[in-house]
Scaffold this active site. Sequence first.
Site, short mmCIF file in Angstrom:
data_model
loop_
_atom_site.label_atom_id
_atom_site.label_comp_id
_atom_site.label_asym_id
_atom_site.label_seq_id
_atom_site.Cartn_x
_atom_site.Cartn_y
_atom_site.Cartn_z
N ASP A 138 -3.96 9.71 2.49
CA ASP A 138 -3.92 8.37 3.12
C ASP A 138 -4.84 8.42 4.32
OD1 ASP A 138 -3.29 5.89 4.05
OD2 ASP A 138 -1.33 6.44 4.83
N ASP A 176 0.68 6.96 10.52
CA ASP A 176 1.63 5.88 10.84
C ASP A 176 3.01 6.12 10.25
OD1 ASP A 176 1.50 4.61 8.02
OD2 ASP A 176 -0.60 4.63 8.65
N TYR A 219 0.83 -1.21 0.00
CA TYR A 219 0.00 0.00 0.00
C TYR A 219 0.87 1.26 0.00
CZ TYR A 219 -3.35 3.43 1.77
OH TYR A 219 -4.13 4.55 1.93
N1 SAM Z 1 -3.84 3.04 5.01
C1 SAM Z 1 -4.88 3.21 5.92
C2 SAM Z 1 -6.17 2.59 5.47
O1 SAM Z 1 -6.79 3.11 4.56
O2 SAM Z 1 -6.56 1.58 6.01
C3 SAM Z 1 -4.98 4.62 6.40
C4 SAM Z 1 -3.91 4.79 7.41
S1 SAM Z 1 -3.63 6.29 8.19
C5 SAM Z 1 -3.38 5.70 9.82
C6 SAM Z 1 -5.18 7.14 8.25
C7 SAM Z 1 -5.06 8.44 9.05
O3 SAM Z 1 -5.94 9.43 8.53
C8 SAM Z 1 -5.42 8.32 10.53
O4 SAM Z 1 -4.27 8.46 11.32
C9 SAM Z 1 -6.43 9.44 10.76
O5 SAM Z 1 -6.28 10.08 12.00
C10 SAM Z 1 -6.14 10.36 9.59
N2 SAM Z 1 -7.25 11.25 9.24
C11 SAM Z 1 -8.56 10.94 9.19
N3 SAM Z 1 -9.27 12.03 8.86
C12 SAM Z 1 -8.39 13.04 8.68
C13 SAM Z 1 -8.54 14.42 8.31
N4 SAM Z 1 -9.75 14.96 8.09
N5 SAM Z 1 -7.41 15.16 8.20
C14 SAM Z 1 -6.19 14.63 8.43
N6 SAM Z 1 -6.00 13.34 8.80
C15 SAM Z 1 -7.09 12.55 8.91
#
Ligand code: SAM
Length: 285
Positions: free
Chosen positions: A157, A88, A62
């Site tokens: 992401d 992450d 990914y």
């Molecule tokens: N690869 C992963 C998946 O799709 O299963 C995504 C991984 S990454 C950990 C996703 C991140 O997006 C999370 O840490 C979350 O806090 C962040 N996130 C969600 N909404 C967001 C927003 N509006 N602005 C910035 N970050 C955001």
Amino acid sequence: MDAQRWVSEVNEGWGLTVKVKKQLCDIRSQYQHIEIFETENLGHLLMLDGIVQLTSYDEFAYHEMMANLPFYACSHVPERALVIGGGDGGVLRELGRHPELRTIDICEIDAEVIRAAQKFLPETSCGYDDPRVKVNIGDGSCFIKEHPGCYDIIIVDSTDPGGPGEPLFGENFYRDMKKALTPGGVIATQAESYYLLPEIACRVVKFAGRFFKSSGFAQINVPTYPTGVIGCCLGSDEGEVFLPRRMPDAELQKQLRYYSPEVHRSAFELPVFARRLFSKNGDEK
Ligand code: SAM
């Protein structure tokens, strides 16, 4: 089956279950439930609100694709990258392999995800060690509005819609991303699985098609995401996103385990039902 030693991501009527050795982290942040496990066979597992975000076993697939599809689809050599979400650090780690990038900004809404990753997921959070990385804590849908014309590549992401990721799946966000790009820049967004969440995959394909001259859904094979496949939707106003403009040099290609120029091109070749789905509901060109 010893129920205590298995964790599941449960979807409608079925699930993905992983045997774990122990739980390393269990935090309820302002935004979500953050859990990290040490698994029996898949290394570390990060879950947010019960949804698998990554395992050590296959995160390379990914993260390499999310970083390299836009990097190599860009008509000019990218110098400024933005990651939205991605707390992450896995996409940062992959972007860090490119010396051409002068700045790598990240806008993650939840500082607790970054803290947990830095403590328990060294294999992905090493992405933060790069001195070009600048961390911003906030909602990516607001951050993007404040940075017109700033980025050669923007990588989203994010978690699925329904939580803090909701605004990142809206039409206005696509409009704002387009404004935040340099001419010829490329966006790449987490576009879900056409098996599991076809409506959302179609929505993303539709918005990318609406705002960019060239757009498309690339599939990535990730066994520990339910259905084993996830999409990355690309959009750009210059060139065709399915054609890599440059290729990794031999040294970099040796480091990569999933991305290659051949994989770049073939990722856009979708199964017939998915192609029909997108041409009917996604306005795909
Ligand atoms: N690869 C992963 C998946 O799709 O299963 C995504 C991984 S990454 C950990 C996703 C991140 O997006 C999370 O840490 C979350 O806090 C962040 N996130 C969600 N909404 C967001 C927003 N509006 N602005 C910035 N970050 C955001």
